[in-house]
Design a protein around this motif. Structure first.
Motif, short mmCIF file in Angstrom:
data_model
loop_
_atom_site.label_atom_id
_atom_site.label_comp_id
_atom_site.label_asym_id
_atom_site.label_seq_id
_atom_site.Cartn_x
_atom_site.Cartn_y
_atom_site.Cartn_z
N ILE A 96 0.84 -1.19 0.00
CA ILE A 96 0.00 0.00 0.00
C ILE A 96 0.88 1.24 0.00
N TYR A 97 0.56 2.17 -0.90
CA TYR A 97 1.32 3.42 -0.99
C TYR A 97 0.43 4.58 -0.53
N THR B 230 8.55 7.42 -1.52
CA THR B 230 7.11 7.32 -1.27
C THR B 230 6.84 6.38 -0.10
N VAL B 231 6.05 6.85 0.85
CA VAL B 231 5.75 6.05 2.03
C VAL B 231 4.85 4.87 1.65
N PRO C 40 -10.76 -5.56 -7.33
CA PRO C 40 -10.22 -6.83 -7.84
C PRO C 40 -9.01 -6.65 -8.75
N GLU C 41 -8.70 -5.41 -9.15
CA GLU C 41 -7.58 -5.20 -10.05
C GLU C 41 -6.25 -5.03 -9.33
N ILE C 42 -6.30 -4.86 -8.01
CA ILE C 42 -5.03 -4.69 -7.30
C ILE C 42 -4.29 -6.03 -7.22
N ASP C 43 -2.99 -5.94 -7.11
CA ASP C 43 -2.14 -7.13 -7.10
C ASP C 43 -2.09 -7.70 -5.69
#
Length: 800
Positions: A521-522, A537-538, A554-557
Motif C-alpha cells: 500500500i502506498y 514514497t511512504v 479486484p484489479e489490485i495485485d
C-alpha cells in the motif's frame, strides 16, 4: 517437590492422567535458549492464567462490597449537589408528566381489565419509588399500554380456565410480585447483560405489533360496539368490528372519534407551529403535552352537561366511567397461592420479556440522546423493586413508558427526583378529583388510548433504514408483526427472539473465514500529484482477501506472502459451532494450493487409500506439478475472543492431517492477535505457540523473532513518517537475535523477500511485547509472516 504435589501426581498416575504431557511436546529449553540470545532487549515470559486468578476475581473484596452496596442507591452520587435550577427543571417536568399520566393511567387500567383506580395506584408507586434506584433521569415507571394489554390477556385466559376462582386484581398483583422478584434477582446479581439477548428488530416488531393489537381492540369501544371480543386475535377483532359497524352507537362514536381526531389535530398543529416558530418552540411543546389532559377535561365537561344529575352510569346517555373510589382502597399484602402460581406460571416469561424490553430499551435510548449511560442491572433493580412493593398498594405490573419519558425529557428534567412531583399530582387526583372522573366518557378514553399507542408503530422510514442495513431482519420484523396480528403478542415476541437467535447461530455456524494475500500500500496525498519516480514514497504492507470478497478492488495485485505459507482470518469467532467448517475449508484450501511433499508414484493401486487413489487407469502422475509444498499456516485470531474444547480439538486434528500432507517437512502454525490469556493457555496446552518437539532436529540454527516496544520510561514523540519522508521512532519493531541474523521483511510481488527502503532505529530501552515462551504468537500479520518465512528458510533439508 512438596508432599501434596507428590500425592497429587500419584493420584493422577493412578487414574491414567499424564500431567507432564505438555513438557514432552514443548521444546521449552530450546525456546529459552533462543530467547536468551537476544541482546539489549528486556525479556518477558507470559505466565498462564490459573483458576486461582479467576476465583480471586470472583471473590468480593471489602472495597468491592462497599462499592456494590453504594451502587444500589445511585442517588447518593448527586443528591448532595441538588440545587435550585435542578429543582425548577424537575418541578416543571414532573408536573407536565403528571397531567399526562392521570388520563393515561386510568385508560391503561381499562386495557388491563381492572378498575381505573388501579392505574393511578400503579402510577403513584412507580413515581414515588423509582428515583432512589434510578440511573436514568428521563424514564418514568408506571402503567404502559402494552404491559396493560398483556395483563388483561393473562387475566382473561386465567378466568376462562378457572372461572371466578381468582379475581382480576388478585391475578394482576400476584403477577407483579412474581415478575418483580425475578427482575430484582437479576439486578441484584448484576445480570443486566441478559437484556442484550433481545435484538432491536425484536423490540421494534413487538412495539409495532402490540400497538396495532391495542388500537384494533379499542376501536369497538370507541364506536360504542359491545358485541366484539377484543381479547381474541387482532385479525378477528378487525373482522368482527367491521361486521358490527351497523350496531355502533352514535353518541359513543361521536365522543370517541371526535376526541381522537381532536388529539391528532392538536398534536400536528403544535408540532407544525413549533417547527415554524423556533423562538417559541418550548411554548408549543408544553401546549402539545397538555392535549390529553385538556381533552379529558373538555369531554368530562361535555359529559357532565349531557348527564347532569345522573348518579348511576347505566342511566347515562352514553357509556361513562362511573364511580372511582377516593384514596387508596388497597393496602395489604397480595395473595399468592400454589394454585394461582400454577395458573399464571406459563405467562411469566412473556411478562418478564415485556417488562425488560420496554424499560431497558427506552432508558438506553434516552441515555444516548442525553449523553449519559444507564446501568441495566441497576435499572432491573429499580423496576423489580417497584413491582415487588407496588402491589401492597394495589399496583399491577409496571415498566418504563415511552411517551411519558419523551415528554419528561423534552420538558427539561434534570434528575430522577422529578418523579416525586408527578407522584404528588397523582395523589391529588386520587383524593380530590375522583368525583370528576365519574363523567369521563369511555369512548373518549378509548380514543385517547388509540392516539397514545400510535407513536409505538415503527415508521416506514425506519423500516427502510433497517432494510438498507439488514434485509433479513426486516423479514423477521414483519414476521413478528404478522404473528402478533394473527395470534397474540406473546407468541410474536417468542417468534422474533427465536428467529433472531436462530439466524445468529446459523451465521456463526456457517461462518467462512478469508484467505489473505499480501499487497503493498502506498500513501497517496490528494493535495499532491503522484510522483512515480520518487523512491521515498511512504508504503507499507497490507493483507486483504485473495478473492476480494471484502469489496476491495479486484484489479489490485494480491499474492501469497511466500510459497507454501497460508494466511487465514476468522470472521465470526472460532468455537464448537463453526470449528469443523473452518478447519474443513482450511484443509481443502491447503490441499488445493499445495502439493504433498512426497508422492509415491509407484505404490500399487490396492495399497493406496480410497480417498487418494491416484490418477485413473492408464494415466500417469503429474510430474510437472509446480505447486509449492505446505510450509506454514498463519491464523488471524483478531475476531476470536475465546475457544473451547471442540475448536481446539479441531485444530489438533487439522494439524495432524496437514502434517501427513507435508511429511516429512514440518508445518509451522503461527497465531496473530491472540488477546485472551485463556485462549493462549488452551493453544499452548494443545502444542501451539512454539515449534513441535518432534521437529527440533529440523529447525537448524533456529532464531525466533519477537516484536518489541519502548518501555514506559521511554519518550516516543513521533511514530509516524515526517513530512520529509524520514521515519521517526517506531515503538514496535522486529527484534533480531544478532546483527548477522537479520532478515528482510516480506513484500515483493513475485513471492520473494526484499529489503524495505527504510529502517527504524530502536529506542533506548525496549522490551518484547508478548511472552518469549510463545514465539509463534504474534502481534500482527506482518510479524507472523516474517517469522514464518525466516523459520522456513532456516530449516535443515529433509535429506540431511
Amino acid at each position: 517437590m512438596s508432599s501434596s504435589s507428590k500425592i497429587g501426581r500419584g493420584l493422577a498416575k493412578a487414574v491414567g492422567i499424564d500431567v507432564d504431557y505438555r513438557q514432552k511436546n514443548e521444546p521449552a529449553e530450546l525456546v529459552r535458549t533462543a530467547a536468551g540470545s537476544i541482546h539489549n532487549v528486556d525479556t518477558f515470559e507470559e505466565p498462564e492464567p490459573t483458576l486461582g486468578e479467576v476465583l480471586r476475581d470472583i471473590v468480593p473484596t471489602a472495597s468491592g462490597v462497599r462499592h456494590y452496596f453504594r451502587s444500589l442507591f445511585p442517588f447518593l452520587n448527586w443528591i448532595l449537589h441538588y440545587n435550585y435550577k435542578w429543582g425548577l427543571g424537575d418541578f416543571i417536568a414532573g408536573v407536565t408528566v403528571g397531567f399526562v399520566v392521570i388520563p393515561q393511567g386510568m385508560a391503561y387500567a381499562v386495557l388491563a381489565g381492572l378498575p381505573v383506580e388501579y392505574g393511578l395506584y400503579t402510577s403513584f408507586v412507580g413515581f414515588i419509588l423509582y428515583w432512589a434506584f434510578a440511573t436514568s433521569k428521563d424514564i418514568t415507571i408506571g402503567t404502559v399500554a402494552v404491559m396493560s394489554t398483556l395483563v388483561g390477556n393473562i387475566i382473561a385466559r386465567v378466568t376462562a380456565a378457572h372461572g371466578n376462582e381468582f379475581p382480576p386484581e388478585m391475578i394482576a398483583r400476584a403477577l407483579s410480585v412474581i415478575c418483580g422478584s425475578v427482575l430484582l434477582f437479576l439486578g441484584l446479581f448484576r445480570l443486566g447483560w441478559i437484556v442484550e439477548l433481545i435484538p432491536l428488530v425484536g423490540i421494534t416488531s413487538f412495539m409495532t405489533g402490540a400497538a396495532i393489537n391495542i388500537a384494533a381492540g379499542q376501536v369497538p369501544k370507541m364506536l360504542g360496539i359491545s358485541t366484539v371480543n377484543t381479547r381474541q386475535a387482532t385479525y378477528l377483532v378487525i373482522i368482527q368490528t367491521l361486521q358490527a359497524l351497523p350496531t355502533a352507537k352514535g353518541l359513543d362514536a361521536a365522543m370517541g372519534v371526535s376526541a381522537m381526531v381532536f388529539l391528532y389535530i392538536w398534536k400536528w398543529t403544535t408540532a407544525y407551529l413549533g417547527n415554524k416558530q423556533l423562538h417559541r418552540q418550548k411554548l408549543w411543546f408544553f401546549l402539545g403535552t397538555l392535549r390529553m389532559a385538556v381533552v379529558i377535561i373538555l369531554y368530562i365537561l361535555i359529559s357532565w352537561l349531557a348527564n347532569r344529575g345522573v348518579t348511576d352510569k347505566k342511566k347515562a346517555k352514553f357509556d361513562i366511567l362511573g364511580v372511582v373510589p377516593s384514596g387508596f382502597q388497597v393496602h395489604n399484602a397480595p395473595t399468592i397461592t400454589p394454585s394461582l402460581l400454577s395458573a399464571i406460571g406459563s405467562e411469566i416469561p412473556g411478562a418478564l420479556i415485556v417488562l425488560i424490553i420496554e424499560h431497558i430499551s427506552i432508558s438506553k435510548s434516552f441515555g444516548r440522546v442525553n449523553n449519559y449511560v444507564i446501568d441495566p442491572s441497576q435499572e432491573l433493580v429499580a423496576v423489580g423493586f417497584t413491582n415487588v412493593l407496588g402491589p401492597f398498594l394495589g399496583a399491577y405490573p409496571a415498566t418504563g413508558s415511552f411517551s411519558r419519558t419523551a415528554i419528561k425529557s423534552k420538558a427539561g428534567v434534570r434528575t430522577p427526583l422529578a418523579g416525586i412531583w408527578t407522584a404528588l399530582i397523582v395523589l391529588l387526583a386520587l383524593y380530590a378529583l375522583t368525583g370528576v372522573f365519574f363523567f369521563i366518557p369511555s369512548a373518549s378514553l378509548s380514543g385517547l388510548i388509540i392516539h397514545a399507542v400510535g407513536d409505538l408503530i415503527t415508521a416506514p422510514n425506519v423500516v427502510y433504514q433497517f432494510w438498507q442495513v439488514s434485509p433479513l431482519e426486516v423479514l423477521i420484523f414483519f414476521a413478528g408483526v404478522i404473528v402478533m396480528i394473527f395470534a397474540d403478542i406473546e407468541t410474536g415476541i417468542y417468534v422474533t427472539m427465536g428467529v433472531s437467535a436462530a439466524v445468529l447461530l446459523v451465521r456463526i455456524a456457517k461462518a467462512r473465514g478469508a484467505f489473505l494475500g499480501q499487497t503493498r500500500i502506498y500513501r497517496v496525498n490528494g493535495d499532491e500529484p503522484v510522483d512515480r519516480t520518487n523512491s521515498e514514497t511512504v508504503s507499507r504492507l497490507a493483507y486483504v482477501p485473495l478473492d476480494h470478497r471484502d469489496g476491495s478492488n479486484p484489479e489490485i495485485d494480491v499474492h501469497t506472502p511466500y510459497p507454501g505459507v497460508i494466511v487465514y482470518r476468522f470472521k465470526e469467532g472460532f468455537n464448537y459451532l463453526n470449528a469443523g467448517r473452518h478447519m474443513d475449508i482450511l484443509t481443502a484450501w491447503a490441499k488445493q494450493e499445495t502439493r504433498p511433499t512426497i508422492v509415491d508414484k509407484n505404490l500399487a493401486l490396492g495399497d493406496r487409500p480410497w480417498n487418494d487413489p491416484g490418477p485413473r487407469r492408464g494415466q500417469h502422475f503429474n510430474v510437472d506439478d509446480n505447486r509449492p509444498t505446505l510450509r506454514a499456516i498463519v491464523l488471524d485470531f483478531s475476531a476470536v475472543n475465546a475457544v473451547d474444547v471442540t475448536s481446539i480439538q479441531a485444530l489438533i486434528d487439522t494439524r495432524n492431517q496437514l502434517d501427513r500432507h507435508a511429511s516429512p517437512d514440518p508445518v509451522d502454525w503461527h497465531f496473530v492477535s491472540v488477546t485472551n490469556r485463556w485462549t493462549k493457555r488452551a493453544l499452548g496446552a494443545a502444542g501451539f505457540g512454539f515449534p513441535s518437539a518432534k521437529v527440533v532436529n529440523r529447525l537448524g540454527n533456529w532464531k525466533p523473532i519477537y516484536s518489541a516496544a519502548a518501555t514506559s520510561d521511554q519518550v516516543v514523540r513521533n511514530i509516524y513518517p515526517t513530512k520529509g519522508g524520514e521515519l521517526g521512532q517506531d515503538v514496535e519493531v522486529g527484534v533480531q537475535p544478532e546483527a548477522g541474523d537479520k532478515i528482510s521483511p516480506i513484500g515483493s510481488s513475485n513471492n520473494s523477500i526484499r529489503k524495505e527502503s527504510s529502517t527504524t532505529a530502536l529506542p533506548g530501552k525496549v522490551a518484547v511485547v508478548g511472552g518469549m515462551n510463545r514465539p509463534y504468537f504474534h502481534i500482527d500479520l506482518q510479524a507472523a509472516v516474517e517469522s514464518a518465512v525466516t523459520h522456513i528458510e532456516g530449516r535443515v533439508p529433509a535429506e540431511e
